[in-house]
Design a protein around this motif. Sequence first.
Motif, short mmCIF file in Angstrom:
data_model
loop_
_atom_site.label_atom_id
_atom_site.label_comp_id
_atom_site.label_asym_id
_atom_site.label_seq_id
_atom_site.Cartn_x
_atom_site.Cartn_y
_atom_site.Cartn_z
N ALA A 1 0.82 -1.21 0.00
CA ALA A 1 0.00 0.00 0.00
C ALA A 1 0.86 1.26 0.00
O ALA A 1 0.56 2.22 -0.72
CB ALA A 1 -0.93 -0.01 1.22
N LEU A 2 1.89 1.27 0.80
CA LEU A 2 2.76 2.44 0.87
C LEU A 2 3.41 2.72 -0.48
O LEU A 2 3.42 3.86 -0.95
CB LEU A 2 3.83 2.22 1.94
CG LEU A 2 4.84 3.35 2.13
CD1 LEU A 2 4.15 4.62 2.61
CD2 LEU A 2 5.92 2.94 3.11
N MET A 3 3.95 1.70 -1.12
CA MET A 3 4.61 1.89 -2.40
C MET A 3 3.60 2.24 -3.49
O MET A 3 3.89 3.04 -4.38
CB MET A 3 5.38 0.62 -2.78
CG MET A 3 6.38 0.16 -1.74
SD MET A 3 7.53 1.45 -1.21
CE MET A 3 8.44 1.73 -2.73
N THR A 4 2.40 1.68 -3.42
CA THR A 4 1.38 1.99 -4.41
C THR A 4 0.91 3.43 -4.27
O THR A 4 0.67 4.12 -5.28
CB THR A 4 0.18 1.03 -4.26
OG1 THR A 4 0.64 -0.32 -4.40
CG2 THR A 4 -0.88 1.31 -5.31
N ALA A 5 0.77 3.91 -3.04
CA ALA A 5 0.37 5.30 -2.82
C ALA A 5 1.35 6.26 -3.48
O ALA A 5 0.96 7.27 -4.06
CB ALA A 5 0.26 5.58 -1.32
N GLN A 6 2.63 5.93 -3.41
CA GLN A 6 3.63 6.77 -4.06
C GLN A 6 3.44 6.76 -5.57
O GLN A 6 3.51 7.82 -6.23
CB GLN A 6 5.04 6.28 -3.71
CG GLN A 6 6.14 7.15 -4.31
CD GLN A 6 7.53 6.66 -3.94
OE1 GLN A 6 7.70 5.50 -3.56
NE2 GLN A 6 8.51 7.52 -4.04
N GLU A 7 3.16 5.59 -6.14
CA GLU A 7 2.90 5.51 -7.58
C GLU A 7 1.69 6.36 -7.97
O GLU A 7 1.71 7.07 -8.97
CB GLU A 7 2.64 4.06 -7.98
CG GLU A 7 3.83 3.14 -7.88
CD GLU A 7 3.49 1.69 -8.23
OE1 GLU A 7 4.41 0.85 -8.25
OE2 GLU A 7 2.30 1.39 -8.48
N ILE A 8 0.64 6.28 -7.16
CA ILE A 8 -0.60 7.00 -7.47
C ILE A 8 -0.38 8.50 -7.43
O ILE A 8 -0.79 9.23 -8.36
CB ILE A 8 -1.71 6.59 -6.49
CG1 ILE A 8 -2.08 5.12 -6.68
CG2 ILE A 8 -2.94 7.48 -6.67
CD1 ILE A 8 -2.92 4.56 -5.56
N ILE A 9 0.25 8.99 -6.38
CA ILE A 9 0.47 10.44 -6.26
C ILE A 9 1.35 10.94 -7.38
O ILE A 9 1.11 12.02 -7.95
CB ILE A 9 1.07 10.77 -4.88
CG1 ILE A 9 0.03 10.53 -3.78
CG2 ILE A 9 1.54 12.21 -4.83
CD1 ILE A 9 -1.21 11.39 -3.89
N THR A 10 2.38 10.18 -7.75
CA THR A 10 3.24 10.57 -8.86
C THR A 10 2.44 10.67 -10.15
O THR A 10 2.58 11.63 -10.93
CB THR A 10 4.38 9.56 -9.03
OG1 THR A 10 5.18 9.53 -7.84
CG2 THR A 10 5.28 9.95 -10.21
N ALA A 11 1.56 9.70 -10.38
CA ALA A 11 0.74 9.71 -11.60
C ALA A 11 -0.25 10.86 -11.59
O ALA A 11 -0.46 11.53 -12.61
CB ALA A 11 0.02 8.38 -11.73
N LEU A 12 -0.86 11.13 -10.45
CA LEU A 12 -1.82 12.23 -10.36
C LEU A 12 -1.15 13.57 -10.60
O LEU A 12 -1.70 14.45 -11.27
CB LEU A 12 -2.51 12.22 -9.00
CG LEU A 12 -3.49 11.07 -8.74
CD1 LEU A 12 -3.96 11.08 -7.29
CD2 LEU A 12 -4.69 11.15 -9.68
N ARG A 13 0.04 13.75 -10.06
CA ARG A 13 0.75 15.01 -10.25
C ARG A 13 1.13 15.20 -11.71
O ARG A 13 1.19 16.33 -12.21
CB ARG A 13 2.02 15.05 -9.38
CG ARG A 13 1.76 15.23 -7.89
CD ARG A 13 1.15 16.58 -7.58
NE ARG A 13 2.02 17.68 -7.90
CZ ARG A 13 2.82 18.28 -7.02
NH1 ARG A 13 2.84 17.89 -5.77
NH2 ARG A 13 3.57 19.29 -7.38
N ALA A 14 1.38 14.11 -12.42
CA ALA A 14 1.80 14.21 -13.82
C ALA A 14 0.67 14.69 -14.72
O ALA A 14 0.91 15.42 -15.68
CB ALA A 14 2.31 12.85 -14.31
N VAL A 15 -0.56 14.29 -14.42
CA VAL A 15 -1.68 14.65 -15.30
C VAL A 15 -2.51 15.81 -14.79
O VAL A 15 -3.17 16.50 -15.56
CB VAL A 15 -2.61 13.44 -15.56
CG1 VAL A 15 -1.86 12.33 -16.23
CG2 VAL A 15 -3.25 12.95 -14.27
N THR A 16 -2.50 16.04 -13.47
CA THR A 16 -3.26 17.15 -12.89
C THR A 16 -2.37 17.86 -11.89
O THR A 16 -2.47 17.60 -10.69
CB THR A 16 -4.53 16.66 -12.18
OG1 THR A 16 -4.16 15.63 -11.23
CG2 THR A 16 -5.51 16.09 -13.16
N PRO A 17 -1.44 18.72 -12.35
CA PRO A 17 -0.54 19.40 -11.42
C PRO A 17 -1.32 20.07 -10.30
O PRO A 17 -2.26 20.82 -10.53
CB PRO A 17 0.17 20.43 -12.31
CG PRO A 17 0.07 19.87 -13.69
CD PRO A 17 -1.26 19.15 -13.73
#
Length: 272
Positions: free
Chosen positions: A247-263
């Motif tokens: 979960a911890l590592m996935t949360a990092q992936e999700i936030i990185t992806a969200l920042r990339a498409v919706t700064p």
Amino acid sequence: MRGAHDILSGPAAVIHARISRVQGSSPREVGAEMFITAQGMAGTVGGGQAEWQALGRARDMLAQGEMRATLDIALGPEIGQCCGGRISIDLARLGDSARAAHLARLQGAMRPHVLILGAGHAGRALARIMATLPCDTFLVDTRATELAQAPKGVQTRLTPLPEAEIATAPPASAFIVATHDHGLDFLLALAALRRKDAAYVGLIGSATKRARFDRFARDHGAGTDSHALVCPIGAAGLGDKRPEVIALMTAQEIITALRAVTPVQAGAAAAL
């Protein structure tokens, strides 16, 4: 901490503190903001002594009736911070129109949606972490018993048709598929990929499960590109299968992806 909405809509006088200039290294960027009253605050300009100085100066302004001020702070050893840069913080007492404008801005800055499809151990572990981050997290399941164990602060959706939740989610949402049924996992992951506007589509499982999904997508996906799928999720080479670590590592992936498409707007993220 009281929320920015409560502060801006409340009766107390409010000081708006905003980083207006950054030189060198700083814990926050230009635009990071706080809303400060005599008794409360929301948001952050980076913590530490710099934020403490801004908080103190704002409350001095409230006590003395000042309208505007600027702080220029060196982030060095003299204040116990080691960033080494320098920031300017503008402070302004908010009148009625300014309060209304900030309130409208923050209300209009929709936070990204994260849909976790499956409320088992892995889904709940991920929801627990995502609930602390600047996004709206929804835990979706067909089973009321699993949703009853959802972490505090996480919105739940009990539905016999979880694919409908995928269809109605806003653009640039993140979808994490972790149900109790592999066949359902494949159907939901395919539905998320078919949208073509998701910020992140993740599927819990192994490399073998990924290969099986790729075959499923070729057979049933009508040209859907499965390359955008993240599977396994949280795979950072740790080899750790505990739900909390994944979960911890996935949360990092999700936030990185969200920042990339919706700064994320710095001030909105800080204050919400």
